[in-house]
Scaffold this motif. Structure first.
Motif, PDB file in Angstrom:
ATOM      1  N   ALA A  26      -2.551  -5.204  -4.300  1.00  0.00           N
ATOM      2  CA  ALA A  26      -3.011  -6.523  -3.867  1.00  0.00           C
ATOM      3  C   ALA A  26      -2.105  -7.577  -4.480  1.00  0.00           C
ATOM      4  CB  ALA A  26      -4.447  -6.759  -4.288  1.00  0.00           C
ATOM      5  N   LEU A  27      -1.968  -8.680  -3.781  1.00  0.00           N
ATOM      6  CA  LEU A  27      -1.237  -9.822  -4.312  1.00  0.00           C
ATOM      7  C   LEU A  27      -2.260 -10.803  -4.854  1.00  0.00           C
ATOM      8  CD1 LEU A  27       1.241 -10.444  -1.365  1.00  0.00           C
ATOM      9  CD2 LEU A  27       1.687  -9.226  -3.486  1.00  0.00           C
ATOM     10  N   ARG A  28      -2.018 -11.288  -6.048  1.00  0.00           N
ATOM     11  CA  ARG A  28      -2.900 -12.306  -6.608  1.00  0.00           C
ATOM     12  C   ARG A  28      -2.302 -13.657  -6.244  1.00  0.00           C
ATOM     13  NH1 ARG A  28      -4.424 -10.601 -11.668  1.00  0.00           N
ATOM     14  NH2 ARG A  28      -6.107  -9.593 -10.578  1.00  0.00           N
ATOM     15  N   LEU A  29      -3.033 -14.422  -5.466  1.00  0.00           N
ATOM     16  CA  LEU A  29      -2.584 -15.713  -4.983  1.00  0.00           C
ATOM     17  C   LEU A  29      -2.938 -16.797  -5.991  1.00  0.00           C
ATOM     18  CD1 LEU A  29      -3.833 -15.251  -1.320  1.00  0.00           C
ATOM     19  CD2 LEU A  29      -1.531 -14.855  -2.191  1.00  0.00           C
ATOM     20  N   PRO A  30      -2.278 -17.959  -5.897  1.00  0.00           N
ATOM     21  CA  PRO A  30      -2.662 -19.068  -6.784  1.00  0.00           C
ATOM     22  C   PRO A  30      -4.160 -19.355  -6.606  1.00  0.00           C
ATOM     23  CG  PRO A  30      -0.649 -19.598  -5.614  1.00  0.00           C
ATOM     24  CD  PRO A  30      -1.159 -18.312  -5.024  1.00  0.00           C
ATOM     25  N   GLY A  31      -4.822 -19.575  -7.681  1.00  0.00           N
ATOM     26  CA  GLY A  31      -6.273 -19.808  -7.628  1.00  0.00           C
ATOM     27  C   GLY A  31      -7.056 -18.530  -7.850  1.00  0.00           C
ATOM     28  N   GLY A  32      -6.374 -17.376  -7.960  1.00  0.00           N
ATOM     29  CA  GLY A  32      -7.048 -16.117  -8.263  1.00  0.00           C
ATOM     30  C   GLY A  32      -7.451 -15.275  -7.073  1.00  0.00           C
ATOM     31  N   ALA A  33      -7.350 -15.794  -5.855  1.00  0.00           N
ATOM     32  CA  ALA A  33      -7.710 -14.987  -4.682  1.00  0.00           C
ATOM     33  C   ALA A  33      -6.717 -13.837  -4.541  1.00  0.00           C
ATOM     34  CB  ALA A  33      -7.696 -15.851  -3.431  1.00  0.00           C
ATOM     35  N   GLU A  34      -7.180 -12.716  -3.967  1.00  0.00           N
ATOM     36  CA  GLU A  34      -6.321 -11.552  -3.780  1.00  0.00           C
ATOM     37  C   GLU A  34      -6.133 -11.253  -2.307  1.00  0.00           C
ATOM     38  OE1 GLU A  34      -7.772  -8.206  -5.958  1.00  0.00           O
ATOM     39  OE2 GLU A  34      -7.084  -9.016  -7.880  1.00  0.00           O
ATOM     40  N   TYR A  35      -4.931 -10.791  -1.982  1.00  0.00           N
ATOM     41  CA  TYR A  35      -4.607 -10.343  -0.621  1.00  0.00           C
ATOM     42  C   TYR A  35      -4.240  -8.872  -0.723  1.00  0.00           C
ATOM     43  CZ  TYR A  35      -2.037  -9.598   3.705  1.00  0.00           C
ATOM     44  OH  TYR A  35      -1.606  -9.094   4.896  1.00  0.00           O
ATOM     45  N   HIS A  36      -4.980  -8.000  -0.055  1.00  0.00           N
ATOM     46  CA  HIS A  36      -4.707  -6.566  -0.087  1.00  0.00           C
ATOM     47  C   HIS A  36      -3.719  -6.206   1.018  1.00  0.00           C
ATOM     48  CE1 HIS A  36      -7.638  -5.414  -3.144  1.00  0.00           C
ATOM     49  NE2 HIS A  36      -8.323  -6.463  -2.707  1.00  0.00           N
ATOM     50  N   LEU A  37      -2.684  -5.466   0.647  1.00  0.00           N
ATOM     51  CA  LEU A  37      -1.661  -5.074   1.605  1.00  0.00           C
ATOM     52  C   LEU A  37      -2.194  -4.011   2.556  1.00  0.00           C
ATOM     53  CD1 LEU A  37       1.443  -4.761  -0.751  1.00  0.00           C
ATOM     54  CD2 LEU A  37       0.700  -6.733   0.572  1.00  0.00           C
ATOM     55  N   ASP A  38      -1.860  -4.137   3.853  1.00  0.00           N
ATOM     56  CA  ASP A  38      -2.246  -3.101   4.813  1.00  0.00           C
ATOM     57  C   ASP A  38      -1.224  -1.960   4.737  1.00  0.00           C
ATOM     58  OD1 ASP A  38      -0.004  -3.696   6.417  1.00  0.00           O
ATOM     59  OD2 ASP A  38      -1.153  -4.881   7.842  1.00  0.00           O
ATOM     60  N   ALA A  39      -1.418  -0.921   5.531  1.00  0.00           N
ATOM     61  CA  ALA A  39      -0.582   0.281   5.450  1.00  0.00           C
ATOM     62  C   ALA A  39       0.894  -0.016   5.737  1.00  0.00           C
ATOM     63  CB  ALA A  39      -1.101   1.342   6.422  1.00  0.00           C
ATOM     64  N   GLU A  40       1.177  -0.838   6.734  1.00  0.00           N
ATOM     65  CA  GLU A  40       2.563  -1.148   7.073  1.00  0.00           C
ATOM     66  C   GLU A  40       3.239  -1.976   5.984  1.00  0.00           C
ATOM     67  OE1 GLU A  40       4.603  -0.110   9.773  1.00  0.00           O
ATOM     68  OE2 GLU A  40       2.943   1.318   9.765  1.00  0.00           O
ATOM     69  N   GLU A  41       2.510  -2.939   5.441  1.00  0.00           N
ATOM     70  CA  GLU A  41       3.061  -3.756   4.351  1.00  0.00           C
ATOM     71  C   GLU A  41       3.326  -2.891   3.122  1.00  0.00           C
ATOM     72  OE1 GLU A  41       0.846  -7.972   5.433  1.00  0.00           O
ATOM     73  OE2 GLU A  41      -0.213  -6.441   4.288  1.00  0.00           O
ATOM     74  N   LEU A  42       2.427  -1.973   2.861  1.00  0.00           N
ATOM     75  CA  LEU A  42       2.590  -1.077   1.724  1.00  0.00           C
ATOM     76  C   LEU A  42       3.789  -0.150   1.935  1.00  0.00           C
ATOM     77  CD1 LEU A  42       1.553  -0.150  -0.984  1.00  0.00           C
ATOM     78  CD2 LEU A  42      -0.062   1.352   0.207  1.00  0.00           C
ATOM     79  N   ARG A  43       3.959   0.339   3.155  1.00  0.00           N
ATOM     80  CA  ARG A  43       5.106   1.201   3.478  1.00  0.00           C
ATOM     81  C   ARG A  43       6.416   0.450   3.252  1.00  0.00           C
ATOM     82  NH1 ARG A  43       7.707   3.478   8.140  1.00  0.00           N
ATOM     83  NH2 ARG A  43       6.930   1.796   9.405  1.00  0.00           N
ATOM     84  N   ALA A  44       6.472  -0.808   3.682  1.00  0.00           N
ATOM     85  CA  ALA A  44       7.677  -1.618   3.476  1.00  0.00           C
ATOM     86  C   ALA A  44       7.925  -1.852   1.989  1.00  0.00           C
ATOM     87  CB  ALA A  44       7.546  -2.953   4.211  1.00  0.00           C
ATOM     88  N   LEU A  45       6.862  -2.153   1.260  1.00  0.00           N
ATOM     89  CA  LEU A  45       6.986  -2.371  -0.184  1.00  0.00           C
ATOM     90  C   LEU A  45       7.495  -1.114  -0.882  1.00  0.00           C
ATOM     91  CD1 LEU A  45       6.478  -4.230  -2.631  1.00  0.00           C
ATOM     92  CD2 LEU A  45       4.172  -3.277  -2.718  1.00  0.00           C
ATOM     93  N   LEU A  46       6.974   0.040  -0.487  1.00  0.00           N
ATOM     94  CA  LEU A  46       7.426   1.302  -1.084  1.00  0.00           C
ATOM     95  C   LEU A  46       8.893   1.586  -0.768  1.00  0.00           C
ATOM     96  CD1 LEU A  46       4.296   3.544  -0.524  1.00  0.00           C
ATOM     97  CD2 LEU A  46       5.206   2.729  -2.697  1.00  0.00           C
ATOM     98  N   ALA A  47       9.322   1.301   0.462  1.00  0.00           N
ATOM     99  CA  ALA A  47      10.723   1.512   0.830  1.00  0.00           C
ATOM    100  C   ALA A  47      11.639   0.636  -0.018  1.00  0.00           C
ATOM    101  CB  ALA A  47      10.937   1.229   2.317  1.00  0.00           C
TER     102      ALA A  47
END
Length: 187
Positions: free
Chosen positions: A39-60
């Motif tokens: 997950a990405l922690r956004l300013p203010g503390g909110a979190e954004y969870h990566l979906d499968a495609e975003e995670l695949r790109a991040l892993l690559a």
């Protein structure tokens, strides 16, 4: 960071030290385990969870950086100049124009300039890679066939040894010479 999002290609340098590469490898290993959530922690503390495609790109990206490689990220919907396409394909700009003339690469005129869709350039790169691999497989088959025959001459043995010792660039140059000869014979 906002200016980086406006560029056609986002370049990401590899880690500068072995410790950083090892930390990247460890993070990728943790993400690859089925228990990890990213997950990405956004300013203010909110979190954004990566979906499968975003995670695949991040892993690559992470795997490439862990191996000390530079990474480029580019959108498939971006229009490129012939020079940018040439850099992406690893060929000269005049070669890109030849691809356009032969119909290997779709292009659009914008005023007096050609523009190419990134997705089309990447598709051509993939096609050229598959073609080179099939030629490589064929040449390897020929070399194995020659190895198994007892009729090999000293010249054939030298050619086989040269082929095995050649770098990928040398093999590519040799393949290009063969293609040029074949085209000149057809004319």
């Amino acid at each position: 960071m906002a200016t980086a999002l406006n560029r056609v290609v986002e370049e990401i340098a590899p880690p500068t030290s072995e410790e950083q590469r090892e930390a990247t490898r460890a993070a990728v290993s943790r993400i690859l385990s089925d228990t990890a959530q990213v997950a990405l922690r956004l300013p203010g503390g909110a979190e954004y969870h990566l979906d499968a495609e975003e995670l695949r790109a991040l892993l690559a990206i992470g795997l490439a950086r862990a191996n000390g490689q530079r990474v480029s990220v580019i959108s498939h919907d971006v229009m490129l100049s012939p020079q940018q396409a040439a850099e992406l394909l690893g060929v000269s700009r005049p070669m890109v124009y030849r691809f356009i003339e032969r119909g290997d690469l779709a292009a659009t005129r914008v005023g007096t300039h050609w523009r190419l869709l990134t997705a089309d350039v990447l598709a051509l790169a993939e096609h050229r890679t598959r073609l080179a691999e099939s030629v490589e497989t064929g040449l390897d088959h020929v070399a194995r066939t020659m190895d198994s025959s007892d009729r090999g001459t000293a010249a054939e043995d030298g050619a086989k040894e040269s082929r095995r010792a050649a770098t990928p660039e040398q093999k590519k140059a040799s393949l290009e010479r063969v293609r040029r000869k074949a085209r000149s014979r057809r004319k």
